[in-house]
Design a protein around this motif. Structure first.
Motif, PDB file in Angstrom:
ATOM      1  N   ASN A   1       0.820  -1.215   0.000  1.00  0.00           N
ATOM      2  CA  ASN A   1       0.000   0.000   0.000  1.00  0.00           C
ATOM      3  C   ASN A   1       0.852   1.263   0.000  1.00  0.00           C
ATOM      4  O   ASN A   1       0.358   2.347   0.281  1.00  0.00           O
ATOM      5  N   ILE A   2       2.135   1.124  -0.331  1.00  0.00           N
ATOM      6  CA  ILE A   2       3.006   2.294  -0.431  1.00  0.00           C
ATOM      7  C   ILE A   2       3.339   2.533  -1.898  1.00  0.00           C
ATOM      8  O   ILE A   2       3.451   1.588  -2.682  1.00  0.00           O
ATOM      9  N   ILE A   3       3.467   3.817  -2.262  1.00  0.00           N
ATOM     10  CA  ILE A   3       3.702   4.209  -3.653  1.00  0.00           C
ATOM     11  C   ILE A   3       4.878   5.183  -3.697  1.00  0.00           C
ATOM     12  O   ILE A   3       4.855   6.210  -3.012  1.00  0.00           O
ATOM     13  N   ALA A   4       5.866   4.865  -4.491  1.00  0.00           N
ATOM     14  CA  ALA A   4       7.054   5.709  -4.596  1.00  0.00           C
ATOM     15  C   ALA A   4       6.764   6.958  -5.419  1.00  0.00           C
ATOM     16  O   ALA A   4       6.079   6.897  -6.436  1.00  0.00           O
ATOM     17  N   VAL A   5       7.317   8.085  -4.962  1.00  0.00           N
ATOM     18  CA  VAL A   5       7.156   9.357  -5.648  1.00  0.00           C
ATOM     19  C   VAL A   5       8.524  10.025  -5.750  1.00  0.00           C
ATOM     20  O   VAL A   5       9.242  10.143  -4.750  1.00  0.00           O
ATOM     21  N   ALA A   6       8.883  10.451  -6.947  1.00  0.00           N
ATOM     22  CA  ALA A   6      10.129  11.181  -7.172  1.00  0.00           C
ATOM     23  C   ALA A   6       9.791  12.532  -7.784  1.00  0.00           C
ATOM     24  O   ALA A   6       8.913  12.626  -8.652  1.00  0.00           O
ATOM     25  N   GLU A   7      10.470  13.563  -7.344  1.00  0.00           N
ATOM     26  CA  GLU A   7      10.175  14.922  -7.800  1.00  0.00           C
ATOM     27  C   GLU A   7      11.431  15.580  -8.343  1.00  0.00           C
ATOM     28  O   GLU A   7      12.497  15.496  -7.738  1.00  0.00           O
TER      29      GLU A   7
ATOM     30  N   VAL B   1       7.771  21.644 -12.122  1.00  0.00           N
ATOM     31  CA  VAL B   1       7.837  20.443 -11.297  1.00  0.00           C
ATOM     32  C   VAL B   1       7.435  19.224 -12.114  1.00  0.00           C
ATOM     33  O   VAL B   1       6.339  19.169 -12.685  1.00  0.00           O
ATOM     34  N   PHE B   2       8.332  18.246 -12.182  1.00  0.00           N
ATOM     35  CA  PHE B   2       8.054  16.957 -12.794  1.00  0.00           C
ATOM     36  C   PHE B   2       7.869  15.945 -11.660  1.00  0.00           C
ATOM     37  O   PHE B   2       8.743  15.807 -10.800  1.00  0.00           O
ATOM     38  N   LEU B   3       6.744  15.240 -11.676  1.00  0.00           N
ATOM     39  CA  LEU B   3       6.433  14.299 -10.602  1.00  0.00           C
ATOM     40  C   LEU B   3       6.306  12.903 -11.187  1.00  0.00           C
ATOM     41  O   LEU B   3       5.482  12.655 -12.070  1.00  0.00           O
ATOM     42  N   GLY B   4       7.144  11.994 -10.695  1.00  0.00           N
ATOM     43  CA  GLY B   4       7.083  10.613 -11.135  1.00  0.00           C
ATOM     44  C   GLY B   4       6.468   9.733 -10.073  1.00  0.00           C
ATOM     45  O   GLY B   4       6.845   9.798  -8.901  1.00  0.00           O
ATOM     46  N   ILE B   5       5.493   8.904 -10.460  1.00  0.00           N
ATOM     47  CA  ILE B   5       4.777   8.039  -9.530  1.00  0.00           C
ATOM     48  C   ILE B   5       4.849   6.607 -10.029  1.00  0.00           C
ATOM     49  O   ILE B   5       4.777   6.351 -11.246  1.00  0.00           O
ATOM     50  N   ASP B   6       4.991   5.671  -9.108  1.00  0.00           N
ATOM     51  CA  ASP B   6       5.059   4.259  -9.472  1.00  0.00           C
ATOM     52  C   ASP B   6       3.704   3.820 -10.027  1.00  0.00           C
ATOM     53  O   ASP B   6       2.766   3.521  -9.297  1.00  0.00           O
ATOM     54  N   TYR B   7       3.611   3.780 -11.339  1.00  0.00           N
ATOM     55  CA  TYR B   7       2.360   3.500 -12.020  1.00  0.00           C
ATOM     56  C   TYR B   7       1.853   2.097 -11.716  1.00  0.00           C
ATOM     57  O   TYR B   7       0.654   1.876 -11.502  1.00  0.00           O
ATOM     58  N   PHE B   8       2.744   1.114 -11.669  1.00  0.00           N
ATOM     59  CA  PHE B   8       2.322  -0.261 -11.441  1.00  0.00           C
ATOM     60  C   PHE B   8       1.837  -0.483 -10.011  1.00  0.00           C
ATOM     61  O   PHE B   8       0.949  -1.309  -9.775  1.00  0.00           O
ATOM     62  N   ALA B   9       2.381   0.268  -9.062  1.00  0.00           N
ATOM     63  CA  ALA B   9       1.875   0.191  -7.689  1.00  0.00           C
ATOM     64  C   ALA B   9       0.452   0.730  -7.620  1.00  0.00           C
ATOM     65  O   ALA B   9      -0.389   0.204  -6.884  1.00  0.00           O
ATOM     66  N   ILE B  10       0.172   1.789  -8.400  1.00  0.00           N
ATOM     67  CA  ILE B  10      -1.181   2.331  -8.451  1.00  0.00           C
ATOM     68  C   ILE B  10      -2.143   1.315  -9.055  1.00  0.00           C
ATOM     69  O   ILE B  10      -3.243   1.087  -8.537  1.00  0.00           O
ATOM     70  N   LEU B  11      -1.739   0.681 -10.142  1.00  0.00           N
ATOM     71  CA  LEU B  11      -2.587  -0.328 -10.770  1.00  0.00           C
ATOM     72  C   LEU B  11      -2.910  -1.455  -9.810  1.00  0.00           C
ATOM     73  O   LEU B  11      -4.031  -1.959  -9.768  1.00  0.00           O
TER      74      LEU B  11
ATOM     75  N   GLY C   1      -6.402  16.157  -9.224  1.00  0.00           N
ATOM     76  CA  GLY C   1      -5.137  15.704  -8.666  1.00  0.00           C
ATOM     77  C   GLY C   1      -3.916  16.009  -9.500  1.00  0.00           C
ATOM     78  O   GLY C   1      -2.799  15.802  -9.038  1.00  0.00           O
ATOM     79  N   ILE C   2      -4.095  16.494 -10.738  1.00  0.00           N
ATOM     80  CA  ILE C   2      -2.931  16.782 -11.571  1.00  0.00           C
ATOM     81  C   ILE C   2      -2.189  18.007 -11.043  1.00  0.00           C
ATOM     82  O   ILE C   2      -0.982  17.994 -10.844  1.00  0.00           O
ATOM     83  N   GLY C   3      -2.919  19.081 -10.800  1.00  0.00           N
ATOM     84  CA  GLY C   3      -2.323  20.262 -10.189  1.00  0.00           C
ATOM     85  C   GLY C   3      -1.307  20.946 -11.084  1.00  0.00           C
ATOM     86  O   GLY C   3      -1.242  20.722 -12.295  1.00  0.00           O
ATOM     87  N   ASN C   4      -0.504  21.803 -10.491  1.00  0.00           N
ATOM     88  CA  ASN C   4       0.514  22.568 -11.235  1.00  0.00           C
ATOM     89  C   ASN C   4       1.820  21.799 -11.309  1.00  0.00           C
ATOM     90  O   ASN C   4       2.841  22.198 -10.749  1.00  0.00           O
ATOM     91  N   GLN C   5       1.760  20.686 -12.002  1.00  0.00           N
ATOM     92  CA  GLN C   5       2.937  19.838 -12.139  1.00  0.00           C
ATOM     93  C   GLN C   5       2.725  18.907 -13.325  1.00  0.00           C
ATOM     94  O   GLN C   5       1.617  18.728 -13.808  1.00  0.00           O
ATOM     95  N   LEU C   6       3.807  18.321 -13.785  1.00  0.00           N
ATOM     96  CA  LEU C   6       3.757  17.353 -14.882  1.00  0.00           C
ATOM     97  C   LEU C   6       3.872  15.956 -14.286  1.00  0.00           C
ATOM     98  O   LEU C   6       4.823  15.659 -13.553  1.00  0.00           O
ATOM     99  N   ILE C   7       2.897  15.109 -14.577  1.00  0.00           N
ATOM    100  CA  ILE C   7       2.826  13.783 -13.986  1.00  0.00           C
ATOM    101  C   ILE C   7       3.313  12.737 -14.978  1.00  0.00           C
ATOM    102  O   ILE C   7       2.940  12.762 -16.159  1.00  0.00           O
ATOM    103  N   ALA C   8       4.133  11.809 -14.493  1.00  0.00           N
ATOM    104  CA  ALA C   8       4.629  10.733 -15.343  1.00  0.00           C
ATOM    105  C   ALA C   8       4.827   9.482 -14.507  1.00  0.00           C
ATOM    106  O   ALA C   8       4.821   9.521 -13.264  1.00  0.00           O
ATOM    107  N   ASP C   9       4.980   8.362 -15.202  1.00  0.00           N
ATOM    108  CA  ASP C   9       5.405   7.145 -14.518  1.00  0.00           C
ATOM    109  C   ASP C   9       6.829   7.366 -14.016  1.00  0.00           C
ATOM    110  O   ASP C   9       7.650   8.015 -14.665  1.00  0.00           O
ATOM    111  N   ILE C  10       7.145   6.814 -12.857  1.00  0.00           N
ATOM    112  CA  ILE C  10       8.446   7.075 -12.244  1.00  0.00           C
ATOM    113  C   ILE C  10       9.591   6.554 -13.112  1.00  0.00           C
ATOM    114  O   ILE C  10      10.695   7.132 -13.112  1.00  0.00           O
TER     115      ILE C  10
END
Length: 255
Positions: free
Chosen positions: A79-85, A97-107, A171-180
């Motif tokens: 239930n933890i998801i990695a985030v890199a900024e 701001v570029f935000l990378g999120i562990d896409y497979f953990a979300i899935l 949830g997108i906000g003022n940032q660019l979202i991508a897979d980590i």
């Protein structure tokens, strides 16, 4: 009474209408500001992942690395998801701001806990053939030199990032979202910033006890807290508008 005495005091009638006009204008302005703030909050300021009330961060002077994340997930804390900024400074003094999120953990969480966990993020990343997602309102704020709409890319100096897809999702906000993984490809030196913890029953205490000494579990402001704070602000602003309306009438009629 004022209307009947308008011949003796014609100026009073004008002052009353002036007071009504100023009071109504001020009250209307407050209502418009309130409504705009509520719409902005509803569209942008929602969290990327629901049910996130805690994050795992490194202690001062320490660093959170990929092995920490891998170890915790291996121990069963899925239930933890990695985030890199990654932040890039622009010529106008602001940061991109570029935000990378562990896409497979979300899935994985979506499949186990329901689709409300990811607020449309997983669908956006899977359906669009894009490396980054950007909110349309934030895209409008960027200059044409930064956001190249013809090529759907972000230009920072001599480097181009993309393709970028506009996505009107919460949830997108003022940032660019991508897979980590994409973020690590574009920024090889980036490191993990924090681990989001999706709160599920009876997981916080075991997780806290399993953390290594250089990591800590910290609470964050949840969406519910933010909504309560926003509602309180709107109520105070509305009360101020009503008070301004009454004061305008009182001052002008007693002038």
């Amino acid at each position: 009474m004022l209307i009947k005495s308008h011949k003796q005091t014609p100026l009073t009638i004008g002052l009353v209408f002036t007071a009504l006009f100023i009071g109504c204008a001020g009250l209307t302005s407050v209502l418009v500001i309130n409504e705009a703030a509520k719409q902005s909050y509803a569209k942008i300021e929602q969290p990327l992942i629901t049910n996130v009330g805690h994050v795992i961060v490194a202690n001062p002077g320490q660093q959170l690395n990929q092995s920490d994340y891998s170890t915790l997930r291996t121990q069963g804390f899925t239930n933890i998801i990695a985030v890199a900024e990654q932040r890039l400074s622009l010529d106008n003094g602001t940061d991109l701001v570029f935000l990378g999120i562990d896409y497979f953990a979300i899935l994985n969480l979506v499949s186990r806990l329901g689709s409300d966990i990811a607020l449309g993020l997983s669908d956006a990343l899977s359906k669009h053939q894009a490396r980054y997602l950007i909110h349309p309102q934030y895209a409008k704020q960027l200059t044409t030199q930064i956001y190249q709409r013809d090529s759907l890319s972000i230009q920072v100096g001599e480097t181009q990032y993309g393709p970028v897809q506009e996505f009107d999702g919460a949830g997108i906000g003022n940032q660019l979202i991508a897979d980590i993984a994409q973020l690590y490809e574009d920024f090889p030196t980036v490191s993990l910033s924090y681990l989001m913890v999706v709160d599920t029953q009876n997981t916080l205490i075991p997780l806290k006890n399993s953390l290594p000494s250089h990591l800590s579990l910290k609470p964050i402001m949840t969406a519910t807290d933010a909504k309560e704070l926003t509602a309180s602000f709107h109520l105070n602003l509305l009360a101020m508008g009503l008070l301004m309306f009454v004061v305008c009438l009182f001052v002008i009629m007693n002038a």
